[in-house]
Enzyme design. Sequence first.
Site, short mmCIF file in Angstrom:
data_model
loop_
_atom_site.label_atom_id
_atom_site.label_comp_id
_atom_site.label_asym_id
_atom_site.label_seq_id
_atom_site.Cartn_x
_atom_site.Cartn_y
_atom_site.Cartn_z
N HIS A 66 27.03 -26.41 37.94
CA HIS A 66 26.17 -25.57 37.11
C HIS A 66 24.71 -25.92 37.35
O HIS A 66 23.82 -25.14 37.06
CB HIS A 66 26.52 -25.73 35.62
CG HIS A 66 26.23 -27.09 35.08
ND1 HIS A 66 26.97 -28.19 35.43
CD2 HIS A 66 25.26 -27.54 34.26
CE1 HIS A 66 26.47 -29.26 34.82
NE2 HIS A 66 25.43 -28.89 34.11
N LYS A 71 25.55 -35.04 41.29
CA LYS A 71 25.14 -36.45 41.36
C LYS A 71 26.27 -37.36 40.94
O LYS A 71 27.07 -37.01 40.06
CB LYS A 71 23.94 -36.61 40.39
CG LYS A 71 23.22 -37.91 40.47
CD LYS A 71 22.04 -37.87 41.40
CE LYS A 71 21.48 -39.26 41.68
NZ LYS A 71 22.37 -40.07 42.52
N LYS A 95 27.68 -36.81 31.54
CA LYS A 95 26.64 -37.84 31.47
C LYS A 95 25.27 -37.25 31.77
O LYS A 95 24.31 -37.47 31.03
CB LYS A 95 26.99 -38.91 32.52
CG LYS A 95 26.32 -40.22 32.36
CD LYS A 95 26.70 -41.18 33.49
CE LYS A 95 28.18 -41.53 33.52
NZ LYS A 95 28.47 -42.66 34.43
N LYS A 107 31.44 -37.50 42.30
CA LYS A 107 31.74 -38.92 42.47
C LYS A 107 32.46 -39.11 43.78
O LYS A 107 33.17 -38.21 44.24
CB LYS A 107 32.64 -39.40 41.33
CG LYS A 107 32.62 -40.91 41.16
CD LYS A 107 31.40 -41.34 40.39
CE LYS A 107 31.40 -42.78 40.04
NZ LYS A 107 30.54 -43.00 38.87
N SER A 364 18.14 -43.00 38.55
CA SER A 364 18.38 -42.32 39.82
C SER A 364 17.59 -41.01 39.86
O SER A 364 17.04 -40.62 40.90
CB SER A 364 19.87 -41.98 39.98
OG SER A 364 20.57 -43.07 40.50
#
Length: 476
Positions: A66, A71, A95, A107, A364
């Site tokens: 979305h 990430k 998250k 991931k 990050s």
Amino acid sequence: MLKKPEPTFRESVDLMFNRAVALMDLPPGLEEKIRVCNATYTVRFGVRLRGQIKTFTGYRSVHSEHMEPVKGGIRYATAVNQDEVEALAALMTYKCAIVEAPFGGSKGGLCIDPREYEEHELELVTRRFAYELAKRDLISPSQNVPAPDMGTGEREMAWIADQYSRMHTTDINARACVTGKPPHAGGIQGRVEATGRGVQYALREFFRHADDKKKAGLQGTLEGKKVIVQGLGNVGYHAAKFLTEEDGAKVIGVIERDGGLYDKDGLDIEGLHRYISQHGGVKGYYSGEYVVDSRHLLEEECDVLIPAAVEGVINMNNAERVKAKLIIEAANGPVTAPADDVLRKKGTVIIPDMYANAGGVTVSYFEWVKNLSHIRFGRMQRRQEEARHQLLVDEINRVLGEAGVEAKLSASFTEAYLKGAGELELVRSGLDDTMRTAYQAMREVWHEHDDVTDLRTAAYLVSIKRVAESYQAKGL
Ligand code: GLU
């Protein structure tokens, strides 16, 4: 009656998601679209090592696009599997949404025990894995940006960044293809400590709210609070270090691979961390009582329990016996869905993973922005800020002098006040603000909705709502 088996990690995440979504009024079908993983890529590749070809299996899962890039870290562990990577990718979506990092969730993982390989071997394997992912745009500054996770760190991220740059020699933004790089190779100050620092900021924010503390049966500040930490890796170590050194908490228990240590007066985290890196475990450390079966330490009386190792450590077998008043999930998925039910009914307050360990991805995000803007944070403003502060200090001292007041602003105040913020200060400030704001969004839902009885459900509600809004705004 036959006992139900423990759900897998991904099933646990889905069960918790479903619990939250049942309280929402989403357009039909959107719930499923958000829950499922969009794609998981499995790669098997060979690397010539020690005179033979060794085949490795790796994954990169994309949960939700979305927002792009997506990430999430890359994990090196022998237990890595598709179910785990997909669960972790889903958690990344939630998250990022909760801390408003503008990313989708992803991931990756590689089945490998990094301790079994020499550095140059790990470099070969990492570069090959990075090549396999980059050629399918599963590493890319605009599409998919990995980061460190269990078993990886700055070193691996530097190899990945370099590998990507070699494959995209004219891409001026190549460095933004991965975060968690060393500061001298395009990284940012404060990224290594970020997840542990975020845990500290989350706890500080929790302790600012009397109502929340009351729900956990706690009061006062973090000063003197008894803490047990599972896993003194990067996250657990930094959280324990900051909480003891800066907030006066007492780490009475540490659980590691080879056993646990217990000391009711508090353990010296710096010393213990050094000992673990030299000896590979806690056994033989000069202070504290060594416990072989460290699982019992998870069940010990304490104010705050910080599981900072792997998923599923608090499950149907031990949840009933866990006595901590507050659990903060520094690891991803340390509490299974059935254990979560047990703890919720017992009144244990859990600060959920998707918020508690979001400090890493938050910093990050700062690193990625820094890479894309090609300038260090604070570089333009620092001296100007100092000059303005100097003006004010000089003026106050002048006015005091004219008024015939002997005293001047103290040297220590002047020094502290004059210092303009460098990159590390700015990163910490941005992280602190992020953790506070996200906590407040969560607690508002927790306190204002009668059917929301825990922070995890509140966290899911906040993040699913944001993801849903994004899908509704831009289409599927
Ligand atoms: N691996 C970390 C996590 O699980 C960091 C991810 C990132 O920085 O992208 O949140």
